[in-house]
Design a protein around this motif. Structure first.
Motif, PDB file in Angstrom:
ATOM      1  N   SER A  55      54.019  30.022 -90.560  1.00 37.79           N
ATOM      2  CA  SER A  55      52.914  29.588 -91.410  1.00 37.79           C
ATOM      3  C   SER A  55      51.651  30.419 -91.224  1.00 37.79           C
ATOM      4  N   LEU A  56      50.988  30.661 -92.348  1.00 35.84           N
ATOM      5  CA  LEU A  56      49.699  31.351 -92.373  1.00 35.84           C
ATOM      6  C   LEU A  56      48.534  30.380 -92.237  1.00 35.84           C
ATOM      7  N   LEU A  57      48.790  29.094 -92.344  1.00 41.59           N
ATOM      8  CA  LEU A  57      47.736  28.089 -92.349  1.00 41.59           C
ATOM      9  C   LEU A  57      47.213  27.825 -90.935  1.00 41.59           C
ATOM     10  N   ARG A  58      45.895  27.808 -90.786  1.00 42.42           N
ATOM     11  CA  ARG A  58      45.294  27.479 -89.494  1.00 42.42           C
ATOM     12  C   ARG A  58      45.568  26.011 -89.167  1.00 42.42           C
ATOM     13  N   MET A  59      45.995  25.786 -87.921  1.00 46.62           N
ATOM     14  CA  MET A  59      46.226  24.428 -87.427  1.00 46.62           C
ATOM     15  C   MET A  59      45.527  24.307 -86.088  1.00 46.62           C
ATOM     16  N   GLN A  60      44.438  23.562 -86.076  1.00 46.08           N
ATOM     17  CA  GLN A  60      43.592  23.469 -84.893  1.00 46.08           C
ATOM     18  C   GLN A  60      43.137  22.033 -84.675  1.00 46.08           C
ATOM     19  N   ILE A  61      42.674  21.770 -83.468  1.00 45.39           N
ATOM     20  CA  ILE A  61      42.097  20.466 -83.134  1.00 45.39           C
ATOM     21  C   ILE A  61      40.869  20.694 -82.269  1.00 45.39           C
ATOM     22  N   ASP A  62      39.787  20.029 -82.607  1.00 44.30           N
ATOM     23  CA  ASP A  62      38.589  20.020 -81.767  1.00 44.30           C
ATOM     24  C   ASP A  62      38.763  18.875 -80.778  1.00 44.30           C
ATOM     25  N   GLY A  63      39.068  19.226 -79.539  1.00 44.74           N
ATOM     26  CA  GLY A  63      39.367  18.207 -78.541  1.00 44.74           C
ATOM     27  C   GLY A  63      38.215  17.256 -78.285  1.00 44.74           C
ATOM     28  N   ALA A  64      36.989  17.774 -78.300  1.00 42.91           N
ATOM     29  CA  ALA A  64      35.831  16.909 -78.058  1.00 42.91           C
ATOM     30  C   ALA A  64      35.707  15.854 -79.153  1.00 42.91           C
ATOM     31  N   LEU A  65      35.867  16.265 -80.404  1.00 41.24           N
ATOM     32  CA  LEU A  65      35.780  15.307 -81.505  1.00 41.24           C
ATOM     33  C   LEU A  65      36.968  14.347 -81.505  1.00 41.24           C
ATOM     34  N   ALA A  66      38.142  14.862 -81.147  1.00 38.65           N
ATOM     35  CA  ALA A  66      39.323  13.999 -81.101  1.00 38.65           C
ATOM     36  C   ALA A  66      39.151  12.915 -80.044  1.00 38.65           C
ATOM     37  N   VAL A  67      38.716  13.319 -78.849  1.00 38.76           N
ATOM     38  CA  VAL A  67      38.480  12.343 -77.784  1.00 38.76           C
ATOM     39  C   VAL A  67      37.318  11.433 -78.165  1.00 38.76           C
ATOM     40  N   GLY A  68      36.284  12.020 -78.769  1.00 41.41           N
ATOM     41  CA  GLY A  68      35.146  11.218 -79.207  1.00 41.41           C
ATOM     42  C   GLY A  68      35.558  10.129 -80.178  1.00 41.41           C
ATOM     43  N   SER A  69      36.495  10.456 -81.073  1.00 42.34           N
ATOM     44  CA  SER A  69      36.980   9.469 -82.038  1.00 42.34           C
ATOM     45  C   SER A  69      37.715   8.330 -81.344  1.00 42.34           C
ATOM     46  N   LEU A  70      38.551   8.676 -80.367  1.00 36.70           N
ATOM     47  CA  LEU A  70      39.290   7.642 -79.638  1.00 36.70           C
ATOM     48  C   LEU A  70      38.343   6.743 -78.847  1.00 36.70           C
ATOM     49  N   LEU A  71      37.332   7.338 -78.218  1.00 39.84           N
ATOM     50  CA  LEU A  71      36.381   6.540 -77.439  1.00 39.84           C
ATOM     51  C   LEU A  71      35.468   5.727 -78.360  1.00 39.84           C
ATOM     52  N   ALA A  72      35.169   6.262 -79.537  1.00 39.22           N
ATOM     53  CA  ALA A  72      34.385   5.491 -80.509  1.00 39.22           C
ATOM     54  C   ALA A  72      35.147   4.236 -80.922  1.00 39.22           C
ATOM     55  N   ASP A  73      36.466   4.364 -81.059  1.00 40.90           N
ATOM     56  CA  ASP A  73      37.281   3.185 -81.371  1.00 40.90           C
ATOM     57  C   ASP A  73      37.164   2.141 -80.258  1.00 40.90           C
ATOM     58  N   ALA A  74      37.086   2.621 -79.015  1.00 46.21           N
ATOM     59  CA  ALA A  74      36.949   1.694 -77.889  1.00 46.21           C
ATOM     60  C   ALA A  74      35.606   0.969 -77.940  1.00 46.21           C
ATOM     61  N   VAL A  75      34.560   1.685 -78.336  1.00 44.06           N
ATOM     62  CA  VAL A  75      33.240   1.059 -78.470  1.00 44.06           C
ATOM     63  C   VAL A  75      33.268   0.010 -79.579  1.00 44.06           C
ATOM     64  N   ILE A  76      33.879   0.367 -80.697  1.00 45.09           N
ATOM     65  CA  ILE A  76      33.948  -0.553 -81.835  1.00 45.09           C
ATOM     66  C   ILE A  76      34.790  -1.780 -81.491  1.00 45.09           C
ATOM     67  N   ALA A  77      35.796  -1.598 -80.643  1.00 46.09           N
ATOM     68  CA  ALA A  77      36.603  -2.747 -80.219  1.00 46.09           C
ATOM     69  C   ALA A  77      35.749  -3.754 -79.463  1.00 46.09           C
ATOM     70  N   GLN A  78      34.744  -3.257 -78.744  1.00 47.87           N
ATOM     71  CA  GLN A  78      33.843  -4.159 -78.019  1.00 47.87           C
ATOM     72  C   GLN A  78      32.774  -4.745 -78.934  1.00 47.87           C
ATOM     73  N   ILE A  79      32.339  -3.950 -79.928  1.00 40.76           N
ATOM     74  CA  ILE A  79      31.307  -4.418 -80.865  1.00 40.76           C
ATOM     75  C   ILE A  79      31.798  -4.127 -82.285  1.00 40.76           C
ATOM     76  N   PRO A  80      32.609  -4.999 -82.861  1.00 39.48           N
ATOM     77  CA  PRO A  80      33.185  -4.753 -84.190  1.00 39.48           C
ATOM     78  C   PRO A  80      32.150  -4.484 -85.275  1.00 39.48           C
ATOM     79  N   ALA A  81      30.939  -4.982 -85.101  1.00 35.53           N
ATOM     80  CA  ALA A  81      29.901  -4.772 -86.111  1.00 35.53           C
ATOM     81  C   ALA A  81      29.526  -3.298 -86.254  1.00 35.53           C
ATOM     82  N   LEU A  82      29.943  -2.470 -85.295  1.00 36.24           N
ATOM     83  CA  LEU A  82      29.622  -1.041 -85.337  1.00 36.24           C
ATOM     84  C   LEU A  82      30.683  -0.222 -86.077  1.00 36.24           C
ATOM     85  N   ALA A  83      31.620  -0.885 -86.722  1.00 31.76           N
ATOM     86  CA  ALA A  83      32.711  -0.166 -87.393  1.00 31.76           C
ATOM     87  C   ALA A  83      32.191   0.857 -88.400  1.00 31.76           C
ATOM     88  N   SER A  84      31.104   0.531 -89.082  1.00 31.56           N
ATOM     89  CA  SER A  84      30.549   1.455 -90.076  1.00 31.56           C
ATOM     90  C   SER A  84      29.881   2.668 -89.432  1.00 31.56           C
TER      91      SER A  84
END
Length: 322
Positions: A55-84
């Motif tokens: 494949s010629l298509l770039r396939m990449q992951i920004d690890g900081a943003l990926a981990v940040g997204s997972l940890l943001a889910d953990a924060v939202i699990a504690q405070i559901p009102a922050l989902a937005s």
């Protein structure tokens, strides 16, 4: 998973040693690349189809943003009102983790950005401290806070040559180039950019990637990594989750498109084949996903599980889902 900076540095050192020649960083070699330029440059047909191995298509992951997204889910699990607030939470946590890694304080990040954001959202200080403590106690390895190329065993591992070939198409104004690609054990479709690392990449051609008929899928390879390598275990939700019945839910498609907006179509867990048809005005590709073999038993007929059609309009290096 290959750190993007490591790959770029190695390629850069080889280029410098060769005086800028692509020879030591080429997947095609000078002779075959010259032949490719001659054939595609002299073609008089409306469509120029390139039988391409990887494949010629770039396939990449920004690890900081990926981990940040997972940890943001953990924060939202504690405070559901922050989902937005998922997006700003992700960005704040990602920046905090990058800052902590750079300052050699990753084991106990200050979470300055996150604290400021939560304070502005009127979260009580005691609750903020509890959130920070919980996040700190569950941090993944610091090595994940980086930008990664998922697979250097394709054109992502030969970025300089890919850029040179896309520059050739762009400067010569050669249009309607479509690569018909295999090897990666998944379905992909999207535009190939002139420079994926540019501030504003420009599409030059299209890559259509078909899965294999019987090979293990691309997603299954990454599933085996997060299941067996402790260093990547925390990345499991980026590859798959399980539903209430214990069945696997593929999250890898979403992960790939989140970090690679040029991927118009992705099915990372598939076996099958593709059929391409042409007219003067458009190219149509039908991705046929086959039903899997279960426990050594062939699936019931018909063997096709689903069909996704994508189209490329003449004169436009873009893919449209039909």
């Amino acid at each position: 998973f290959v750190p993007k900076t490591t790959l770029a540095a190695l390629e850069g050192s080889k280029l410098a040693a060769a005086g800028g020649a692509l020879t030591p960083v080429s997947i095609l070699g000078d002779t075959q690349r010259g032949w490719w330029q001659q054939q595609i440059g002299n073609a008089t047909t409306t469509w120029k189809l390139w039988g391409n191995e990887v494949s010629l298509l770039r396939m990449q992951i920004d690890g900081a943003l990926a981990v940040g997204s997972l940890l943001a889910d953990a924060v939202i699990a504690q405070i559901p009102a922050l989902a937005s607030q998922k997006r700003p939470l992700t960005g704040a946590i990602a920046q905090d983790l990058k800052d902590a890694k750079a300052a050699n304080s990753y084991q106990a990040p200050a979470f300055t950005q996150l604290r400021g954001l939560l304070t502005g959202l009127t979260v009580p200080a005691l609750q903020i401290n509890a959130i920070v403590a919980a996040l700190t106690g569950g941090l993944p390895p610091a090595m994940l806070i980086d930008q990664f190329i998922l697979n250097a065993d394709q054109w992502d591992g030969y970025n300089a040559e890919r850029k040179a070939m896309m520059a050739f198409l762009k400067t010569q104004r050669i249009s309607n180039v479509v690569a018909l690609t295999g090897d990666i054990h998944a379905f992909f479709a999207g535009p190939v950019m002139d420079d994926y690392d540019a501030a504003t990449p420009v599409p030059v051609m299209v890559d259509l990637v078909t899965a294999g008929l019987s090979s293990n899928s691309f997603q299954s390879y990454f599933k085996s990594v997060v299941d067996s390598d402790a260093a990547f275990a925390d990345a499991k939700p980026l590859v798959y989750t399980t539903d209430g019945n214990g069945a696997m839910v593929n999250t890898f498609n979403t992960t790939l498109t989140s970090f690679n907006p040029w991927l118009t179509y992705v099915n990372s867990d598939a076996q099958g084949y593709a059929v391409v048809t042409l007219t003067a005005s458009k190219l149509s590709c039908s991705f046929h996903k086959l039903k899997p073999i279960a426990g050594g038993v062939a699936p019931a007929m018909p063997a096709t599980a689903s069909v996704q059609v994508v189209e490329v309009a003449a004169g436009t290096p873009a893919v449209t889902l039909v």
